[in-house]
Design a protein around this motif. Structure first.
Motif, mmCIF file in Angstrom:
data_model
loop_
_atom_site.group_PDB
_atom_site.id
_atom_site.type_symbol
_atom_site.label_atom_id
_atom_site.label_comp_id
_atom_site.label_asym_id
_atom_site.label_seq_id
_atom_site.Cartn_x
_atom_site.Cartn_y
_atom_site.Cartn_z
ATOM 1 N N UNK A 20 4.663 5.401 3.103
ATOM 2 C CA UNK A 20 4.047 6.654 3.543
ATOM 3 C C UNK A 20 4.824 7.790 2.878
ATOM 4 N N UNK A 21 4.233 8.407 1.856
ATOM 5 C CA UNK A 21 4.955 9.326 0.971
ATOM 6 C C UNK A 21 4.410 10.741 1.117
ATOM 7 N N UNK A 22 5.325 11.689 1.288
ATOM 8 C CA UNK A 22 4.931 13.098 1.321
ATOM 9 C C UNK A 22 6.129 13.937 0.891
ATOM 10 N N UNK A 23 5.855 15.059 0.243
ATOM 11 C CA UNK A 23 6.925 15.949 -0.214
ATOM 12 C C UNK A 23 7.501 16.756 0.955
ATOM 13 N N UNK A 24 6.786 16.825 2.065
ATOM 14 C CA UNK A 24 7.187 17.633 3.215
ATOM 15 C C UNK A 24 7.923 16.787 4.254
ATOM 16 N N UNK A 25 9.196 17.083 4.538
ATOM 17 C CA UNK A 25 9.936 16.288 5.528
ATOM 18 C C UNK A 25 9.299 16.274 6.909
ATOM 19 N N UNK A 26 8.714 17.407 7.337
ATOM 20 C CA UNK A 26 8.071 17.437 8.657
ATOM 21 C C UNK A 26 6.885 16.477 8.711
ATOM 22 N N UNK A 27 6.140 16.380 7.610
ATOM 23 C CA UNK A 27 5.020 15.448 7.572
ATOM 24 C C UNK A 27 5.510 14.011 7.661
ATOM 25 N N UNK A 28 6.546 13.682 6.915
ATOM 26 C CA UNK A 28 7.052 12.305 6.926
ATOM 27 C C UNK A 28 7.594 11.942 8.305
ATOM 28 N N UNK A 29 8.299 12.867 8.946
ATOM 29 C CA UNK A 29 8.782 12.611 10.300
ATOM 30 C C UNK A 29 7.611 12.404 11.254
ATOM 31 N N UNK A 38 8.770 7.947 3.273
ATOM 32 C CA UNK A 38 9.583 8.509 2.189
ATOM 33 C C UNK A 38 9.276 9.988 1.978
ATOM 34 N N UNK A 39 10.316 10.812 1.966
ATOM 35 C CA UNK A 39 10.178 12.192 1.512
ATOM 36 C C UNK A 39 10.347 12.171 -0.002
ATOM 37 N N UNK A 47 0.832 -1.203 0.000
ATOM 38 C CA UNK A 47 0.000 0.000 0.000
ATOM 39 C C UNK A 47 0.866 1.252 0.000
ATOM 40 N N UNK A 48 0.498 2.238 -0.822
ATOM 41 C CA UNK A 48 1.164 3.535 -0.834
ATOM 42 C C UNK A 48 0.175 4.614 -0.458
ATOM 43 N N UNK A 49 0.468 5.341 0.622
ATOM 44 C CA UNK A 49 -0.328 6.495 1.037
ATOM 45 C C UNK A 49 0.353 7.730 0.478
ATOM 46 N N UNK A 50 -0.146 8.226 -0.650
ATOM 47 C CA UNK A 50 0.433 9.416 -1.264
ATOM 48 C C UNK A 50 -0.100 10.659 -0.555
ATOM 49 N N UNK A 51 0.805 11.576 -0.203
ATOM 50 C CA UNK A 51 0.411 12.728 0.594
ATOM 51 C C UNK A 51 0.047 12.281 1.999
ATOM 52 N N UNK A 52 0.979 11.581 2.650
ATOM 53 C CA UNK A 52 0.674 10.902 3.919
ATOM 54 C C UNK A 52 0.357 11.858 5.051
ATOM 55 N N UNK A 53 0.807 13.101 4.956
ATOM 56 C CA UNK A 53 0.408 14.145 5.893
ATOM 57 C C UNK A 53 0.669 13.832 7.344
ATOM 58 N N UNK A 54 -0.400 13.675 8.099
ATOM 59 C CA UNK A 54 -0.329 13.417 9.537
ATOM 60 C C UNK A 54 -0.043 11.956 9.850
ATOM 61 N N UNK A 55 -0.432 11.037 8.949
ATOM 62 C CA UNK A 55 -0.139 9.635 9.146
ATOM 63 C C UNK A 55 -1.313 8.739 9.455
ATOM 64 N N UNK A 56 -2.539 9.261 9.384
ATOM 65 C CA UNK A 56 -3.698 8.445 9.729
ATOM 66 C C UNK A 56 -3.823 7.257 8.778
#
Length: 260
Positions: free
Chosen positions: A116-125, A146-147, A92-101
């Motif tokens: 768990x993919x997002x362009x924002x490092x803070x979101x991925x962390x 993944x960032x 499964x790939x969650x594109x734009x994983x954001x908060x992580x729900x």
């Protein structure tokens, strides 16, 4: 030709010989006028503060700049949890994983592999922290935060069974804040690139599925038309309306129709 211009050119061609698919596309709402889009997408003033979010009894901390999930995101969350979006034993790939729900729900549901993919490092962390606290280590689940700008950093050999995406495809620029733009109003281009990368990199397994959230604050008809002409068959899983405005939000399931 830019991706956005190419999408509009594609949208002018014949959509499909399939009557059912054509009828579904023709039933989709046209994009709302600019003033309506702007009125329903006013940024919240607390984006750059620490906040909390609760879903399904799980508590999430939001650092400044990480977006709070809204009602449209919960359309995906609920269906991951109830199995309508089937991830148990699947990649499964969650594109734009954001908060992580999404990642947490997929882990709880027993996904075999989670990107768990997002362009924002803070979101991925943030996703990684919430996943570790709520789901933890599971021997049958591989978790990959993944960032990445869309699928750019996904391993070349990766193939997934399920992808979910609630793209920031609102047509109008609703703020000068780059964080808001990144999360809300990139426009149709991001959806076009999303489907193009799936096709070009052959990212879906043979029975793979994409679950996409789009509303008529975006260019829904052109987005779905591009998907159809890229080889996907759409199905409406859920349509949400509200009494307070004219927004219509759709959750689509899109499957590849591979030529023999």
């Amino acid at each position: 030709m830019s991706e956005q211009n190419r999408s509009r050119t594609t949208a002018g061609s014949d959509i499909s010989a399939n009557a059912e698919v054509r009828a579904l596309h023709e039933s989709l709402p046209h994009t709302l006028p600019a003033d309506e889009i702007l009125s329903v997408n006013k940024p919240k003033p607390d984006l750059h503060t620490h906040r909390t979010y609760t879903y399904n009894g799980w508590s999430f901390e939001l650092p400044p700049g990480v977006f709070m999930p809204g009602e449209t995101s919960r359309m995906v969350h609920d269906r991951l949890l109830d199995g309508t979006i089937p991830v148990a034993g699947r990649s499964y790939a969650a594109m734009g994983a954001g908060l992580g729900v999404e990642a947490v729900a997929a882990g709880i549901r027993g996904a075999r592999e989670i990107y768990a993919i997002d362009v924002d490092p803070d979101s991925v962390r943030t996703v990684a922290e919430h996943y570790a606290r709520i789901v933890g280590q599971r021997p049958d689940t591989a978790f990959h935060p993944l960032v990445s700008d869309l699928f750019d950093q996904l391993p070349d050999a990766a193939r997934v069974d399920v992808i979910t995406f609630n793209p920031p495809a609102v047509r109008e620029t609703v703020s000068d804040d780059p964080t808001v733009v990144r999360n809300v109003c990139v426009g149709i281009d991001i959806a076009v690139r999303f489907f193009d990368q799936i096709i070009q990199r052959d990212l879906l397994t043979a029975d793979g599925e994409v679950y996409l959230i789009v509303s008529n604050t975006a260019e829904m008809r052109d987005i779905i038309k591009h998907a159809i002409e890229s080889g996907f068959t759409p199905e409406v899983i859920h349509r949400q309306t509200w009494d307070t405005d004219n927004v219509q939000t759709y959750l689509f399931k899109l499957s590849r129709h591979i030529a023999a």
